[in-house]
Design a protein around this motif. Structure first.
Motif, PDB file in Angstrom:
ATOM      1  N   TRP A  31       9.923   0.257   0.953  1.00 26.74           N
ATOM      2  CA  TRP A  31      10.964   0.051  -0.051  1.00 26.74           C
ATOM      3  C   TRP A  31      10.663  -1.168  -0.911  1.00 26.74           C
ATOM      4  N   ASP A  32      10.151  -2.227  -0.311  1.00 25.41           N
ATOM      5  CA  ASP A  32       9.827  -3.429  -1.084  1.00 25.41           C
ATOM      6  C   ASP A  32       8.688  -3.183  -2.063  1.00 25.41           C
ATOM      7  N   CYS A  34       7.736  -0.312  -3.364  1.00 21.65           N
ATOM      8  CA  CYS A  34       8.120   0.674  -4.380  1.00 21.65           C
ATOM      9  C   CYS A  34       9.403   0.309  -5.124  1.00 21.65           C
ATOM     10  N   ASN A  35      10.007  -0.834  -4.826  1.00 20.94           N
ATOM     11  CA  ASN A  35      11.242  -1.289  -5.473  1.00 20.94           C
ATOM     12  C   ASN A  35      12.369  -0.262  -5.369  1.00 20.94           C
ATOM     13  N   VAL A  37      15.985   0.707  -4.221  1.00 18.73           N
ATOM     14  CA  VAL A  37      17.246   0.030  -3.932  1.00 18.73           C
ATOM     15  C   VAL A  37      18.278   1.093  -3.578  1.00 18.73           C
ATOM     16  N   GLY A 108      11.924   4.578  -8.236  1.00 17.27           N
ATOM     17  CA  GLY A 108      11.022   3.552  -7.710  1.00 17.27           C
ATOM     18  C   GLY A 108       9.774   3.508  -8.559  1.00 17.27           C
TER      19      GLY A 108
END
Length: 124
Positions: A31-32, A34-35, A37, A108
């Protein structure tokens, strides 16, 4: 099924818990990178309060069930039940990561939210 012994419970919690935390770390890294949220809040609280309980219940429960079914009537044998339980956890964690770790419905920066460090030979 009969009541589990203390060693079976200990193995379930240690191995299932470690696999659950590993799944969460891998999901957080994906997740970090690929951004991604979730619901416009930080990903940390979502993973802590939703992801961690789900991962722990799935991994500990699956390990306990597979280990006890494979060990039934085998006396002191433990290697094959442990191997079968580890394989079951690996398959379940891959399915959970494919579903929650790479949410294709959320925007993402990675293609299909699959991080660049993920091996191409392993499907998500």
């Amino acid at each position: 099924m009969a009541k589990s012994s203390k060693s079976e419970t200990f193995l379930s919690v240690v191995i299932g818990g470690a696999a659950g935390f590993g799944l969460l770390v891998m999901t957080r890294r994906a997740w970090d990178v690929c951004n991604v949220v979730i619901n416009s809040v930080g990903n940390g609280p979502f993973l802590l309060f939703v992801g961690l309980p789900v991962a722990l219940v799935v991994n500990i429960g699956l390990f306990n069930i597979v280990f006890r079914i494979m060990r039934r009537g085998k006396g002191g044998r433990w290697f094959m039940p442990m191997l079968a339980a580890a394989i079951a956890i690996a398959i379940a964690d891959l399915a959970l990561f494919s579903w929650a770790g790479t949410p294709a419905s959320l925007p993402g920066v990675c293609p299909a939210n699959v991080p660049p460090w993920w091996p191409k030979s392993v499907p998500t």
